[in-house]
Write a protein that holds these residues in place. Structure first.
Motif, PDB file in Angstrom:
ATOM      1  N   GLU A 105     115.102  33.855  42.509  1.00  0.00           N
ATOM      2  CA  GLU A 105     114.244  33.790  41.328  1.00  0.00           C
ATOM      3  C   GLU A 105     115.075  33.511  40.093  1.00  0.00           C
ATOM      4  OE1 GLU A 105     111.269  36.674  38.711  1.00  0.00           O
ATOM      5  OE2 GLU A 105     111.329  36.908  40.883  1.00  0.00           O
ATOM      6  N   ASN A 106     114.613  32.560  39.295  1.00  0.00           N
ATOM      7  CA  ASN A 106     115.177  32.279  37.978  1.00  0.00           C
ATOM      8  C   ASN A 106     114.049  32.442  36.964  1.00  0.00           C
ATOM      9  OD1 ASN A 106     118.047  31.025  38.479  1.00  0.00           O
ATOM     10  ND2 ASN A 106     116.699  30.054  39.983  1.00  0.00           N
ATOM     11  N   ARG A 107     114.215  33.373  36.054  1.00  0.00           N
ATOM     12  CA  ARG A 107     113.167  33.680  35.075  1.00  0.00           C
ATOM     13  C   ARG A 107     113.833  33.686  33.703  1.00  0.00           C
ATOM     14  NH1 ARG A 107     108.136  36.528  34.840  1.00  0.00           N
ATOM     15  NH2 ARG A 107     108.124  36.621  37.122  1.00  0.00           N
TER      16      ARG A 107
ATOM     17  N   ILE B  31     106.518  27.979  37.239  1.00  0.00           N
ATOM     18  CA  ILE B  31     105.609  28.389  36.166  1.00  0.00           C
ATOM     19  C   ILE B  31     106.278  28.132  34.816  1.00  0.00           C
ATOM     20  CG2 ILE B  31     104.229  30.282  35.234  1.00  0.00           C
ATOM     21  CD1 ILE B  31     104.551  31.634  38.000  1.00  0.00           C
ATOM     22  N   PRO B  32     106.004  26.986  34.194  1.00  0.00           N
ATOM     23  CA  PRO B  32     106.519  26.743  32.845  1.00  0.00           C
ATOM     24  C   PRO B  32     105.525  27.241  31.799  1.00  0.00           C
ATOM     25  CG  PRO B  32     105.541  24.740  33.711  1.00  0.00           C
ATOM     26  CD  PRO B  32     105.333  25.814  34.771  1.00  0.00           C
ATOM     27  N   ASN B  33     106.030  27.804  30.721  1.00  0.00           N
ATOM     28  CA  ASN B  33     105.161  28.331  29.664  1.00  0.00           C
ATOM     29  C   ASN B  33     105.720  27.952  28.297  1.00  0.00           C
ATOM     30  OD1 ASN B  33     103.321  29.994  31.374  1.00  0.00           O
ATOM     31  ND2 ASN B  33     105.188  31.152  31.778  1.00  0.00           N
TER      32      ASN B  33
ATOM     33  N   ALA C  72     111.264  31.160  53.470  1.00  0.00           N
ATOM     34  CA  ALA C  72     112.158  30.925  52.337  1.00  0.00           C
ATOM     35  C   ALA C  72     111.296  30.867  51.086  1.00  0.00           C
ATOM     36  CB  ALA C  72     112.920  29.625  52.523  1.00  0.00           C
ATOM     37  N   ARG C  73     111.722  31.588  50.031  1.00  0.00           N
ATOM     38  CA  ARG C  73     110.905  31.625  48.815  1.00  0.00           C
ATOM     39  C   ARG C  73     111.782  31.471  47.575  1.00  0.00           C
ATOM     40  NH1 ARG C  73     106.111  35.543  47.603  1.00  0.00           N
ATOM     41  NH2 ARG C  73     106.039  33.942  45.979  1.00  0.00           N
ATOM     42  N   THR C  74     111.244  30.744  46.621  1.00  0.00           N
ATOM     43  CA  THR C  74     111.875  30.657  45.310  1.00  0.00           C
ATOM     44  C   THR C  74     110.811  30.839  44.242  1.00  0.00           C
ATOM     45  OG1 THR C  74     111.614  28.261  45.081  1.00  0.00           O
ATOM     46  CG2 THR C  74     113.630  29.053  46.159  1.00  0.00           C
ATOM     47  N   CYS C  75     111.254  31.282  43.087  1.00  0.00           N
ATOM     48  CA  CYS C  75     110.356  31.426  41.938  1.00  0.00           C
ATOM     49  C   CYS C  75     111.129  31.023  40.688  1.00  0.00           C
ATOM     50  CB  CYS C  75     109.863  32.862  41.818  1.00  0.00           C
ATOM     51  SG  CYS C  75     108.883  33.177  40.319  1.00  0.00           S
ATOM     52  N   TRP C  76     110.519  30.149  39.916  1.00  0.00           N
ATOM     53  CA  TRP C  76     111.089  29.759  38.631  1.00  0.00           C
ATOM     54  C   TRP C  76     110.030  29.970  37.560  1.00  0.00           C
ATOM     55  CZ3 TRP C  76     109.694  26.286  34.835  1.00  0.00           C
ATOM     56  CH2 TRP C  76     110.653  25.992  33.859  1.00  0.00           C
ATOM     57  N   VAL C  77     110.370  30.768  36.561  1.00  0.00           N
ATOM     58  CA  VAL C  77     109.485  30.996  35.424  1.00  0.00           C
ATOM     59  C   VAL C  77     110.262  30.614  34.164  1.00  0.00           C
ATOM     60  CG1 VAL C  77     108.105  32.641  34.122  1.00  0.00           C
ATOM     61  CG2 VAL C  77     108.298  32.882  36.609  1.00  0.00           C
ATOM     62  N   GLY C  78     109.763  29.618  33.454  1.00  0.00           N
ATOM     63  CA  GLY C  78     110.435  29.163  32.245  1.00  0.00           C
ATOM     64  C   GLY C  78     109.567  29.396  31.021  1.00  0.00           C
TER      65      GLY C  78
ATOM     66  N   ILE D 124     107.118  20.736  14.363  1.00  0.00           N
ATOM     67  CA  ILE D 124     108.239  20.669  15.295  1.00  0.00           C
ATOM     68  C   ILE D 124     108.544  19.208  15.625  1.00  0.00           C
ATOM     69  CG2 ILE D 124     107.766  22.930  16.309  1.00  0.00           C
ATOM     70  CD1 ILE D 124     106.389  21.503  18.625  1.00  0.00           C
ATOM     71  N   VAL D 125     109.751  18.963  16.120  1.00  0.00           N
ATOM     72  CA  VAL D 125     110.128  17.624  16.565  1.00  0.00           C
ATOM     73  C   VAL D 125     109.423  17.288  17.866  1.00  0.00           C
ATOM     74  CG1 VAL D 125     112.043  16.168  17.318  1.00  0.00           C
ATOM     75  CG2 VAL D 125     112.349  17.740  15.387  1.00  0.00           C
ATOM     76  N   GLY D 126     109.420  18.242  18.781  1.00  0.00           N
ATOM     77  CA  GLY D 126     108.751  18.027  20.057  1.00  0.00           C
ATOM     78  C   GLY D 126     108.875  19.246  20.944  1.00  0.00           C
ATOM     79  N   ALA D 127     107.911  19.391  21.857  1.00  0.00           N
ATOM     80  CA  ALA D 127     107.932  20.491  22.816  1.00  0.00           C
ATOM     81  C   ALA D 127     107.127  20.072  24.037  1.00  0.00           C
ATOM     82  CB  ALA D 127     107.340  21.769  22.211  1.00  0.00           C
ATOM     83  N   GLY D 128     107.684  20.310  25.198  1.00  0.00           N
ATOM     84  CA  GLY D 128     106.961  19.939  26.408  1.00  0.00           C
ATOM     85  C   GLY D 128     107.534  20.619  27.619  1.00  0.00           C
ATOM     86  N   HIS D 129     106.807  20.511  28.722  1.00  0.00           N
ATOM     87  CA  HIS D 129     107.306  21.077  29.957  1.00  0.00           C
ATOM     88  C   HIS D 129     106.712  20.332  31.142  1.00  0.00           C
ATOM     89  CE1 HIS D 129     103.458  23.077  30.685  1.00  0.00           C
ATOM     90  NE2 HIS D 129     103.517  23.636  29.487  1.00  0.00           N
ATOM     91  N   ALA D 130     107.395  20.437  32.276  1.00  0.00           N
ATOM     92  CA  ALA D 130     106.928  19.818  33.514  1.00  0.00           C
ATOM     93  C   ALA D 130     107.462  20.619  34.682  1.00  0.00           C
ATOM     94  CB  ALA D 130     107.409  18.365  33.611  1.00  0.00           C
ATOM     95  N   ALA D 131     106.662  20.728  35.738  1.00  0.00           N
ATOM     96  CA  ALA D 131     107.088  21.430  36.936  1.00  0.00           C
ATOM     97  C   ALA D 131     106.401  20.807  38.140  1.00  0.00           C
ATOM     98  CB  ALA D 131     106.751  22.918  36.852  1.00  0.00           C
ATOM     99  N   THR D 132     107.142  20.653  39.226  1.00  0.00           N
ATOM    100  CA  THR D 132     106.581  20.078  40.440  1.00  0.00           C
ATOM    101  C   THR D 132     107.080  20.844  41.660  1.00  0.00           C
ATOM    102  OG1 THR D 132     108.401  18.482  40.660  1.00  0.00           O
ATOM    103  CG2 THR D 132     106.430  17.749  39.486  1.00  0.00           C
ATOM    104  N   VAL D 133     106.233  20.913  42.664  1.00  0.00           N
ATOM    105  CA  VAL D 133     106.585  21.431  43.981  1.00  0.00           C
ATOM    106  C   VAL D 133     106.029  20.441  44.990  1.00  0.00           C
ATOM    107  CG1 VAL D 133     106.322  23.305  45.643  1.00  0.00           C
ATOM    108  CG2 VAL D 133     106.486  23.835  43.201  1.00  0.00           C
TER     109      VAL D 133
END
Length: 390
Positions: free
Chosen positions: A242-244, A312-314, A275-281, A322-331
């Motif tokens: 897990e990376n949070r 899970i991007p937030n 096998a499990r992974t979790c990414w929360v940004g 702001i100049v810019g803000a964005g997110h993307a996530a794929t599985v």
């Protein structure tokens, strides 16, 4: 050293994700349960009591530091005035690690020093029957530059707090190499504070361990800060990674870029050994953080049945200037177009799939500035692929 507050619980109301309760005292936190947001993905029963105090005998982490000119290394009491200045722990395991640790490792880079060779911090697991706890502080003074390699090896149960203070106009590159044995459990809280025009590069590579949960958090104390958070991970059957992370933009004219990539492979014949992974940004842009520029990306390749990745991007934005803000996530699985292209050139399918995976990781690994570590990570990807029936 406890943050002033009334008695708190896991449900304490806070304004945003950057304002959650923090304390150096484990007793200020409730014991987490599986439905708690920040713990809902990991199996608490696999944490060997780190979350509820029911752990084996507490011992000091086994750590060695190799520095160079301009680098000072000290073992100090955890109440030393230079320790704990970035922020207090935000969850119970991090607070437990602080409460249970008896000393801290303090690594200082002198003002305006240009440290050419990497500073190597190696933490070795203490094995069965004990639980190791650690505190490590890296303090880079104004206008200095350094690269720190934080490597975890061996087996055992370990929890630690690692803090980075990056002074004005300073540059710090951190490479976290979680190269644990397959039976290790490791929970780690990383907290960074960036000064004016400071640059912070933080890369996490996780290939080993049974349960590895790394929680980086970045704050800015003055304008001009630039943070890049990168990660690569490869989970096999029986592993949980897990990376949070949280990037807290609270001042104007700062930048952050986040890119994590992971792959998973399980044993399809044994569905209980997944096998499990979790990414929360999480990225927070506060009302005063004008002209912020941020983007975060997480990509996951699921290579076999019995593997599961949560991404899970937030973004939490309190100002529109702001100049810019964005997110993307794929599985997902392989890119069929890439596979078709390679096969149309006469490359066998299994070879083509391995080429695609190596290319998938290279975007992150190629940014590692230490050639020996970069080559080592590339070899680990190759070794993982040798075990995969693609």
């Amino acid at each position: 050293m406890t943050t002033p507050a009334a008695t708190v619980t896991n449900a304490t109301v806070h304004n945003n994700k950057g304002d959650i309760f923090a304390s150096f005292d484990v007793n200020d936190f409730d014991v987490p349960h599986g439905r708690d947001e920040v713990w809902r993905f990991v199996s608490l029963r696999k944490l060997r009591g780190l979350h509820n105090g029911d752990f084996a005998e507490a011992v000091t982490q086994a750590v060695t530091v190799t520095g160079g000119d301009g680098v000072t290394v000290e073992t100090v009491a955890k109440d030393d005035a230079r320790i704990g200045t970035v922020s207090a722990p935000n969850d119970r395991v991090a607070a437990q690690a602080w409460t249970s640790a008896t000393e801290a490792t303090y690594v200082a880079v002198a003002k305006a020093a240009e440290v050419t060779d990497p500073v190597i911090i190696e933490v070795t697991g203490r094995g069965d029957g004990v639980t190791s706890f650690g505190i490590t502080t890296v303090d880079v003074a104004a206008s200095a530059s350094a690269t720190v390699v934080l490597r975890y090896t061996g087996s055992g149960t370990h929890a630690d707090n690692v803090e980075f203070r990056v002074g004005d106009n300073a540059q710090l590159t951190v490479i976290v190499d979680a190269d644990w044995e397959s039976d290790a459990v490791h929970l780690s809280a990383h907290r960074a504070l960036l000064g004016r025009d400071a640059t912070f590069h933080h890369t996490v590579a996780t290939f080993g361990g049974e349960v590895v949960r790394i929680v980086p958090r970045v704050n800015y104390s003055a304008p001009g800060g630039d943070a890049e958070l990168l990660g690569v991970y490869f989970a096999d059957a029986g592993q949980y990674i897990e990376n949070r992370l949280l990037v807290d933009h609270s001042v104007p004219h700062c930048r952050s870029h986040v890119l994590y990539k992971g792959a998973l492979q399980a044993d399809p014949t044994n569905p209980r050994n997944e096998a499990r992974t979790c990414w929360v940004g999480d990225v927070l842009i506060r009302a005063d953080a004008l002209q912020t520029d941020t983007y975060e990306t997480n990509r996951n390749l699921v290579l076999t049945e019995g593997a599961r990745a949560d991404a899970i991007p937030n973004l939490e934005i309190e100002t529109g200037e702001i100049v810019g803000a964005g997110h993307a996530a794929t599985v997902g699985r392989f890119d069929d177009e890439h596979l078709f292209y390679l096969r149309s050139r006469g490359i066998p399918e299994d070879v083509a799939r391995r080429m695609i995976i190596r290319g998938f990781f290279s975007e992150v690994i190629s940014r590692v500035p230490v050639p020996t570590i970069r080559e080592e990570l590339e070899q680990r990807v190759t070794d993982e692929l040798a075990k995969t029936a693609l």
